[in-house]
Scaffold this motif. Structure first.
Motif, PDB file in Angstrom:
ATOM      1  N   SER A 144      -9.042  13.103  22.165  1.00 26.55           N
ATOM      2  CA  SER A 144      -8.828  14.311  22.157  1.00 26.55           C
ATOM      3  C   SER A 144      -9.645  15.172  23.252  1.00 26.55           C
ATOM      4  O   SER A 144     -10.900  14.424  23.795  1.00 26.55           O
ATOM      5  N   ARG A 145      -9.218  16.394  23.769  1.00 25.48           N
ATOM      6  CA  ARG A 145     -10.093  16.925  24.779  1.00 25.48           C
ATOM      7  C   ARG A 145     -11.491  17.388  24.085  1.00 25.48           C
ATOM      8  O   ARG A 145     -12.415  17.246  24.854  1.00 25.48           O
ATOM      9  N   SER A 146     -11.468  17.728  22.909  1.00 24.96           N
ATOM     10  CA  SER A 146     -12.512  18.032  22.400  1.00 24.96           C
ATOM     11  C   SER A 146     -13.623  16.977  22.054  1.00 24.96           C
ATOM     12  O   SER A 146     -14.700  17.021  22.181  1.00 24.96           O
ATOM     13  N   MET A 147     -13.044  15.973  21.726  1.00 27.66           N
ATOM     14  CA  MET A 147     -13.819  14.743  21.513  1.00 27.66           C
ATOM     15  C   MET A 147     -14.353  14.172  22.981  1.00 27.66           C
ATOM     16  O   MET A 147     -15.525  13.989  23.172  1.00 27.66           O
ATOM     17  N   PHE A 148     -13.360  14.271  24.147  1.00 31.69           N
ATOM     18  CA  PHE A 148     -14.148  13.752  25.307  1.00 31.69           C
ATOM     19  C   PHE A 148     -15.026  14.878  25.778  1.00 31.69           C
ATOM     20  O   PHE A 148     -16.006  14.416  26.379  1.00 31.69           O
ATOM     21  N   LEU A 149     -14.822  15.940  25.685  1.00 38.76           N
ATOM     22  CA  LEU A 149     -15.966  16.794  26.130  1.00 38.76           C
ATOM     23  C   LEU A 149     -17.176  16.721  25.527  1.00 38.76           C
ATOM     24  O   LEU A 149     -18.248  16.847  26.322  1.00 38.76           O
ATOM     25  N   LYS A 150     -17.379  16.712  24.173  1.00 36.17           N
ATOM     26  CA  LYS A 150     -18.628  16.316  23.519  1.00 36.17           C
ATOM     27  C   LYS A 150     -19.059  15.177  23.938  1.00 36.17           C
ATOM     28  O   LYS A 150     -20.247  15.082  24.185  1.00 36.17           O
ATOM     29  N   LYS A 151     -18.405  13.789  23.897  1.00 39.77           N
ATOM     30  CA  LYS A 151     -18.936  12.715  24.438  1.00 39.77           C
ATOM     31  C   LYS A 151     -19.675  12.857  25.790  1.00 39.77           C
ATOM     32  O   LYS A 151     -20.437  12.477  26.043  1.00 39.77           O
ATOM     33  N   PHE A 152     -18.867  13.374  26.746  1.00 41.29           N
ATOM     34  CA  PHE A 152     -19.290  13.666  28.148  1.00 41.29           C
ATOM     35  C   PHE A 152     -20.633  14.301  28.059  1.00 41.29           C
ATOM     36  O   PHE A 152     -21.509  14.042  28.793  1.00 41.29           O
ATOM     37  N   LYS A 153     -20.701  15.467  27.490  1.00 35.27           N
ATOM     38  CA  LYS A 153     -21.863  16.376  27.417  1.00 35.27           C
ATOM     39  C   LYS A 153     -23.058  15.329  26.879  1.00 35.27           C
ATOM     40  O   LYS A 153     -24.184  15.543  27.398  1.00 35.27           O
ATOM     41  N   GLU A 154     -22.672  14.889  25.884  1.00 31.76           N
ATOM     42  CA  GLU A 154     -23.856  13.995  25.394  1.00 31.76           C
ATOM     43  C   GLU A 154     -24.290  12.769  26.244  1.00 31.76           C
ATOM     44  O   GLU A 154     -25.443  12.537  26.393  1.00 31.76           O
ATOM     45  N   GLU A 155     -23.349  12.220  27.030  1.00 34.74           N
ATOM     46  CA  GLU A 155     -23.761  11.173  27.953  1.00 34.74           C
ATOM     47  C   GLU A 155     -24.250  11.566  29.272  1.00 34.74           C
ATOM     48  O   GLU A 155     -25.072  10.910  29.780  1.00 34.74           O
ATOM     49  N   PHE A 156     -23.776  12.563  29.810  1.00 37.67           N
ATOM     50  CA  PHE A 156     -23.978  12.991  31.037  1.00 37.67           C
ATOM     51  C   PHE A 156     -24.767  14.470  31.195  1.00 37.67           C
ATOM     52  O   PHE A 156     -25.320  14.838  32.433  1.00 37.67           O
ATOM     53  N   GLY A 157     -24.767  15.143  30.046  1.00 37.47           N
ATOM     54  CA  GLY A 157     -25.499  16.226  30.114  1.00 37.47           C
ATOM     55  C   GLY A 157     -24.930  17.344  30.834  1.00 37.47           C
ATOM     56  O   GLY A 157     -25.708  18.456  31.252  1.00 37.47           O
ATOM     57  N   THR A 158     -23.810  17.398  31.354  1.00 35.98           N
ATOM     58  CA  THR A 158     -23.081  18.377  32.063  1.00 35.98           C
ATOM     59  C   THR A 158     -21.716  18.628  31.498  1.00 35.98           C
ATOM     60  O   THR A 158     -21.074  17.643  31.014  1.00 35.98           O
ATOM     61  N   THR A 159     -20.639  19.200  32.326  1.00 37.58           N
ATOM     62  CA  THR A 159     -19.336  19.325  32.132  1.00 37.58           C
ATOM     63  C   THR A 159     -18.600  18.160  33.142  1.00 37.58           C
ATOM     64  O   THR A 159     -19.245  17.999  34.073  1.00 37.58           O
ATOM     65  N   PRO A 160     -17.484  17.762  32.667  1.00 41.24           N
ATOM     66  CA  PRO A 160     -16.892  16.956  33.690  1.00 41.24           C
ATOM     67  C   PRO A 160     -16.643  17.404  35.116  1.00 41.24           C
ATOM     68  O   PRO A 160     -16.946  16.651  35.936  1.00 41.24           O
ATOM     69  N   LYS A 161     -16.191  18.518  35.125  1.00 37.57           N
ATOM     70  CA  LYS A 161     -15.864  19.170  36.435  1.00 37.57           C
ATOM     71  C   LYS A 161     -17.221  19.153  37.334  1.00 37.57           C
ATOM     72  O   LYS A 161     -17.271  19.070  38.454  1.00 37.57           O
ATOM     73  N   ALA A 162     -18.456  19.591  36.927  1.00 36.95           N
ATOM     74  CA  ALA A 162     -19.684  19.789  37.502  1.00 36.95           C
ATOM     75  C   ALA A 162     -19.961  18.480  37.861  1.00 36.95           C
ATOM     76  O   ALA A 162     -20.421  18.065  39.042  1.00 36.95           O
ATOM     77  N   TRP A 163     -20.013  17.475  37.013  1.00 42.05           N
ATOM     78  CA  TRP A 163     -20.485  15.918  37.405  1.00 42.05           C
ATOM     79  C   TRP A 163     -19.405  15.455  38.468  1.00 42.05           C
ATOM     80  O   TRP A 163     -19.795  14.862  39.320  1.00 42.05           O
ATOM     81  N   MET A 164     -18.069  15.617  38.231  1.00 40.08           N
ATOM     82  CA  MET A 164     -17.295  14.912  39.332  1.00 40.08           C
ATOM     83  C   MET A 164     -17.386  15.832  40.689  1.00 40.08           C
ATOM     84  O   MET A 164     -17.206  15.140  41.623  1.00 40.08           O
ATOM     85  N   THR A 165     -17.626  17.026  40.697  1.00 39.30           N
ATOM     86  CA  THR A 165     -17.982  17.753  42.010  1.00 39.30           C
ATOM     87  C   THR A 165     -19.160  17.104  42.798  1.00 39.30           C
ATOM     88  O   THR A 165     -19.130  16.659  43.846  1.00 39.30           O
TER      89      THR A 165
END
Length: 107
Positions: free
Chosen positions: A33-54
């Motif tokens: 789910s979008r919320s689960m992905f964003l939560k896991k992403f923030k825990e793993e990478f410490g930022t948002t997917p968009k910022a990390w991808m940029t």
């Protein structure tokens, strides 16, 4: 036994470019789910997917732009995008054309 279990970090690292550097496509591709992905992403990478991808995209773009004899069309193909899309992105990120970015990276 060979494990087919892949960590979330490995999933992201192995697939972000395949989803055309698009966070929403990566979320969909993950099956979470979008919320689960964003939560896991923030825990793993410490930022948002968009910022990390940029950041990842800029590193790859700058690396390839600095290669000898690089041409705009080849750079676009390496990054899996059209020449037009590459022009839009370099204009947004650097305020210049892909060719100007390539020229600036020669030094």
């Amino acid at each position: 036994l060979v494990s087919t279990d892949i960590s979330f970090r490995d999933f992201v690292e192995n697939n972000y470019a395949e989803t055309e550097w698009n966070a929403e496509k990566l979320i969909t591709f993950s099956g979470l789910s979008r919320s689960m992905f964003l939560k896991k992403f923030k825990e793993e990478f410490g930022t948002t997917p968009k910022a990390w991808m940029t950041v990842k995209f800029k590193k790859e773009l700058e690396f390839y732009a600095s290669r000898p004899n690089m041409k705009t069309s080849y750079l676009a193909s390496i990054l899996r995008m059209s020449d037009v899309r590459l022009c839009q992105i370099t204009q947004r990120l650097y305020g210049c054309s892909p060719q100007q970015l390539i020229e600036s990276r020669k030094h």
